[in-house]
Design a protein around this motif. Structure first.
Motif, PDB file in Angstrom:
ATOM      1  N   LEU A  38      14.675  -5.621  -0.714  1.00  0.00           N
ATOM      2  CA  LEU A  38      13.936  -4.681  -1.564  1.00  0.00           C
ATOM      3  C   LEU A  38      12.489  -5.101  -1.841  1.00  0.00           C
ATOM      4  CD1 LEU A  38      16.534  -3.302  -4.108  1.00  0.00           C
ATOM      5  CD2 LEU A  38      15.344  -2.081  -2.301  1.00  0.00           C
ATOM      6  N   PRO A  39      12.220  -6.358  -2.226  1.00  0.00           N
ATOM      7  CA  PRO A  39      10.817  -6.720  -2.456  1.00  0.00           C
ATOM      8  C   PRO A  39       9.966  -6.611  -1.189  1.00  0.00           C
ATOM      9  CG  PRO A  39      12.265  -8.450  -3.269  1.00  0.00           C
ATOM     10  CD  PRO A  39      13.107  -7.450  -2.579  1.00  0.00           C
ATOM     11  N   GLN A  40      10.552  -6.917  -0.045  1.00  0.00           N
ATOM     12  CA  GLN A  40       9.813  -6.826   1.204  1.00  0.00           C
ATOM     13  C   GLN A  40       9.415  -5.378   1.498  1.00  0.00           C
ATOM     14  OE1 GLN A  40      11.647  -8.982   4.518  1.00  0.00           O
ATOM     15  NE2 GLN A  40      12.888 -10.061   3.017  1.00  0.00           N
ATOM     16  N   ILE A  41      10.349  -4.455   1.359  1.00  0.00           N
ATOM     17  CA  ILE A  41      10.061  -3.047   1.618  1.00  0.00           C
ATOM     18  C   ILE A  41       9.118  -2.485   0.553  1.00  0.00           C
ATOM     19  CG2 ILE A  41      11.093  -0.748   1.741  1.00  0.00           C
ATOM     20  CD1 ILE A  41      13.482  -2.051   3.134  1.00  0.00           C
ATOM     21  N   PHE A  42       9.302  -2.904  -0.694  1.00  0.00           N
ATOM     22  CA  PHE A  42       8.421  -2.458  -1.772  1.00  0.00           C
ATOM     23  C   PHE A  42       6.969  -2.841  -1.477  1.00  0.00           C
ATOM     24  CE2 PHE A  42       6.233  -3.400  -5.789  1.00  0.00           C
ATOM     25  CZ  PHE A  42       6.253  -2.140  -6.360  1.00  0.00           C
ATOM     26  N   VAL A  43       6.752  -4.091  -1.093  1.00  0.00           N
ATOM     27  CA  VAL A  43       5.391  -4.549  -0.790  1.00  0.00           C
ATOM     28  C   VAL A  43       4.858  -3.856   0.459  1.00  0.00           C
ATOM     29  CG1 VAL A  43       4.035  -6.567  -0.080  1.00  0.00           C
ATOM     30  CG2 VAL A  43       5.625  -6.743  -1.992  1.00  0.00           C
ATOM     31  N   ARG A  46       3.505  -0.426  -0.523  1.00  0.00           N
ATOM     32  CA  ARG A  46       2.419  -0.378  -1.502  1.00  0.00           C
ATOM     33  C   ARG A  46       1.112   0.017  -0.822  1.00  0.00           C
ATOM     34  NH1 ARG A  46       2.604  -0.225  -6.574  1.00  0.00           N
ATOM     35  NH2 ARG A  46       0.801  -1.528  -6.760  1.00  0.00           N
ATOM     36  N   PRO A  47       0.319   0.883  -1.437  1.00  0.00           N
ATOM     37  CA  PRO A  47      -0.965   1.270  -0.834  1.00  0.00           C
ATOM     38  C   PRO A  47      -1.927   0.087  -0.689  1.00  0.00           C
ATOM     39  CG  PRO A  47      -0.408   2.726  -2.669  1.00  0.00           C
ATOM     40  CD  PRO A  47       0.615   1.641  -2.645  1.00  0.00           C
ATOM     41  N   CYS A  53      -7.195  -7.369   5.423  1.00  0.00           N
ATOM     42  CA  CYS A  53      -6.935  -8.786   5.199  1.00  0.00           C
ATOM     43  C   CYS A  53      -7.245  -9.488   6.520  1.00  0.00           C
ATOM     44  CB  CYS A  53      -5.489  -9.007   4.789  1.00  0.00           C
ATOM     45  SG  CYS A  53      -5.052 -10.734   4.522  1.00  0.00           S
ATOM     46  N   VAL A  54      -7.899 -10.631   6.434  1.00  0.00           N
ATOM     47  CA  VAL A  54      -8.311 -11.342   7.647  1.00  0.00           C
ATOM     48  C   VAL A  54      -7.106 -11.711   8.512  1.00  0.00           C
ATOM     49  CG1 VAL A  54      -9.468 -13.416   8.488  1.00  0.00           C
ATOM     50  CG2 VAL A  54     -10.348 -12.232   6.476  1.00  0.00           C
ATOM     51  N   GLN A  55      -6.033 -12.142   7.899  1.00  0.00           N
ATOM     52  CA  GLN A  55      -4.819 -12.529   8.620  1.00  0.00           C
ATOM     53  C   GLN A  55      -3.867 -11.336   8.715  1.00  0.00           C
ATOM     54  OE1 GLN A  55      -4.347 -15.456  10.129  1.00  0.00           O
ATOM     55  NE2 GLN A  55      -6.409 -15.986   9.470  1.00  0.00           N
ATOM     56  N   PRO A  56      -3.055 -11.280   9.749  1.00  0.00           N
ATOM     57  CA  PRO A  56      -2.135 -10.140   9.927  1.00  0.00           C
ATOM     58  C   PRO A  56      -0.867 -10.263   9.066  1.00  0.00           C
ATOM     59  CG  PRO A  56      -1.936 -11.637  11.764  1.00  0.00           C
ATOM     60  CD  PRO A  56      -3.045 -12.166  10.912  1.00  0.00           C
ATOM     61  N   LEU A  57      -1.055 -10.318   7.758  1.00  0.00           N
ATOM     62  CA  LEU A  57       0.094 -10.474   6.862  1.00  0.00           C
ATOM     63  C   LEU A  57       0.999  -9.248   6.876  1.00  0.00           C
ATOM     64  CD1 LEU A  57      -1.483 -12.213   3.738  1.00  0.00           C
ATOM     65  CD2 LEU A  57      -0.273 -13.255   5.645  1.00  0.00           C
ATOM     66  N   LEU A  58       0.419  -8.072   7.030  1.00  0.00           N
ATOM     67  CA  LEU A  58       1.231  -6.856   7.045  1.00  0.00           C
ATOM     68  C   LEU A  58       2.114  -6.797   8.290  1.00  0.00           C
ATOM     69  CD1 LEU A  58       1.807  -4.305   5.425  1.00  0.00           C
ATOM     70  CD2 LEU A  58       0.060  -3.145   6.766  1.00  0.00           C
ATOM     71  N   VAL A  59       1.561  -7.140   9.426  1.00  0.00           N
ATOM     72  CA  VAL A  59       2.341  -7.181  10.670  1.00  0.00           C
ATOM     73  C   VAL A  59       3.427  -8.255  10.565  1.00  0.00           C
ATOM     74  CG1 VAL A  59       2.213  -7.660  13.142  1.00  0.00           C
ATOM     75  CG2 VAL A  59       0.426  -6.330  12.034  1.00  0.00           C
ATOM     76  N   ASN A  60       3.068  -9.373   9.970  1.00  0.00           N
ATOM     77  CA  ASN A  60       4.043 -10.452   9.793  1.00  0.00           C
ATOM     78  C   ASN A  60       5.174 -10.021   8.861  1.00  0.00           C
ATOM     79  OD1 ASN A  60       4.853 -13.238  10.265  1.00  0.00           O
ATOM     80  ND2 ASN A  60       4.394 -13.510   8.092  1.00  0.00           N
ATOM     81  N   LEU A  61       4.835  -9.299   7.812  1.00  0.00           N
ATOM     82  CA  LEU A  61       5.876  -8.804   6.897  1.00  0.00           C
ATOM     83  C   LEU A  61       6.804  -7.839   7.613  1.00  0.00           C
ATOM     84  CD1 LEU A  61       7.125  -8.598   4.086  1.00  0.00           C
ATOM     85  CD2 LEU A  61       5.481  -6.783   3.589  1.00  0.00           C
ATOM     86  N   THR A  62       6.258  -7.003   8.475  1.00  0.00           N
ATOM     87  CA  THR A  62       7.085  -6.072   9.242  1.00  0.00           C
ATOM     88  C   THR A  62       8.060  -6.827  10.139  1.00  0.00           C
ATOM     89  OG1 THR A  62       5.266  -4.490   9.227  1.00  0.00           O
ATOM     90  CG2 THR A  62       7.018  -4.113  10.815  1.00  0.00           C
ATOM     91  N   SER A  63       7.582  -7.863  10.806  1.00  0.00           N
ATOM     92  CA  SER A  63       8.490  -8.649  11.649  1.00  0.00           C
ATOM     93  C   SER A  63       9.496  -9.415  10.800  1.00  0.00           C
ATOM     94  CB  SER A  63       7.707  -9.600  12.561  1.00  0.00           C
ATOM     95  OG  SER A  63       7.047 -10.580  11.806  1.00  0.00           O
ATOM     96  N   THR A 119      -7.755  -9.025  -2.041  1.00  0.00           N
ATOM     97  CA  THR A 119      -7.682  -7.681  -1.456  1.00  0.00           C
ATOM     98  C   THR A 119      -6.264  -7.124  -1.421  1.00  0.00           C
ATOM     99  OG1 THR A 119      -7.542  -8.620   0.765  1.00  0.00           O
ATOM    100  CG2 THR A 119      -9.736  -8.020  -0.034  1.00  0.00           C
ATOM    101  N   THR A 120      -5.300  -7.955  -1.073  1.00  0.00           N
ATOM    102  CA  THR A 120      -3.892  -7.517  -0.988  1.00  0.00           C
ATOM    103  C   THR A 120      -3.015  -8.499  -1.765  1.00  0.00           C
ATOM    104  OG1 THR A 120      -3.634  -8.732   1.070  1.00  0.00           O
ATOM    105  CG2 THR A 120      -4.195  -6.406   1.253  1.00  0.00           C
ATOM    106  N   PRO A 121      -3.077  -8.471  -3.095  1.00  0.00           N
ATOM    107  CA  PRO A 121      -2.383  -9.506  -3.876  1.00  0.00           C
ATOM    108  C   PRO A 121      -0.867  -9.524  -3.696  1.00  0.00           C
ATOM    109  CG  PRO A 121      -3.267  -7.818  -5.329  1.00  0.00           C
ATOM    110  CD  PRO A 121      -3.769  -7.522  -3.948  1.00  0.00           C
ATOM    111  N   GLU A 122      -0.211  -8.350  -3.704  1.00  0.00           N
ATOM    112  CA  GLU A 122       1.256  -8.336  -3.573  1.00  0.00           C
ATOM    113  C   GLU A 122       1.683  -8.896  -2.226  1.00  0.00           C
ATOM    114  OE1 GLU A 122      -0.397  -5.409  -4.155  1.00  0.00           O
ATOM    115  OE2 GLU A 122       0.183  -4.750  -6.161  1.00  0.00           O
ATOM    116  N   LEU A 123       0.980  -8.496  -1.195  1.00  0.00           N
ATOM    117  CA  LEU A 123       1.300  -8.954   0.152  1.00  0.00           C
ATOM    118  C   LEU A 123       1.089 -10.453   0.287  1.00  0.00           C
ATOM    119  CD1 LEU A 123       2.111  -8.148   3.038  1.00  0.00           C
ATOM    120  CD2 LEU A 123      -0.304  -7.688   3.491  1.00  0.00           C
TER     121      LEU A 123
END
Length: 181
Positions: A38-43, A46-47, A53-63, A119-123
């Motif tokens: 749930l926290p992973q999907i919630f983040v 989030r808009p 973000c300089v690093q691909p944290l969003l792509v990493n979260l998806t994986s 820029t992306t605190p929750e992530l």
């Protein structure tokens, strides 16, 4: 290693239960995975998470979420099957190597992304928590690997339940679910 360790832990706890009680344990596992997911999907939804973000944290979260779904499948298979076929064991250990790589990537991206806290605190903070958990799981599994290898090359040297002998007999006599070969 976090996903591998969680599935591995669920496997050993399920083996402590009688076979007829494992369906109740499966319900508990599904609830725990949901709480973990749930926290992973919630983040992810989030808009703010889609900001730059300089690093691909969003792509990493998806994986990471994909690895969590695969972990759920392995957990269900490992806790329901008895005995487990060698093909499933090999696939699970290959998944463990992938989970290790995922943990390293998560840690590396998070360490290099300290400016993303603005820029992306929750992530960023979720990545930080997942990195710490991955490192802890890697340390725990890394501690057990020499014992697994020693027992692989010399069966019964580390733990022989039938003769109640081996290097690890005393420490795991009361907690045999902590051991796995």
């Amino acid at each position: 290693m976090l996903h591998y360790w969680l599935a591995h832990l669920a496997y050993h706890f399920s083996r402590q239960l009688p076979k007829r009680s494992r369906t109740k344990f499966e319900i508990l596992v599904v609830l725990m995975v949901t709480i973990f997911l749930l926290p992973q999907i919630f983040v992810l939804l989030r808009p703010k998470s889609s900001r730059y973000c300089v690093q691909p944290l969003l792509v990493n979260l998806t994986s990471f979420i994909i690895f969590t779904f695969i972990m759920t499948g392995f957990t269900v298979v490992l806790t329901l099957m008895d005995p487990i076929p060698n093909e499933v064991k090999v696939a699970f250990h290959v998944y463990g190597v992938g989970s290790f790589a995922q943990g390293i990537a998560t840690t590396a991206f998070t360490v290099a992304a300290s400016q993303c806290a603005n820029t992306t605190p929750e992530l960023y903070y979720l990545s930080l928590v997942l990195s710490v958990l991955s490192v802890l799981a890697t340390v725990l599994v890394g501690f057990l690997i020499p014992f697994w290898l020693a027992d692989l090359f010399n069966k019964g040297m580390v733990l022989n339940r039938r003769s109640r002998a081996g290097v690890c007999q005393k420490p795991v006599a009361n907690c045999s679910h902590l051991w796995h070969v």
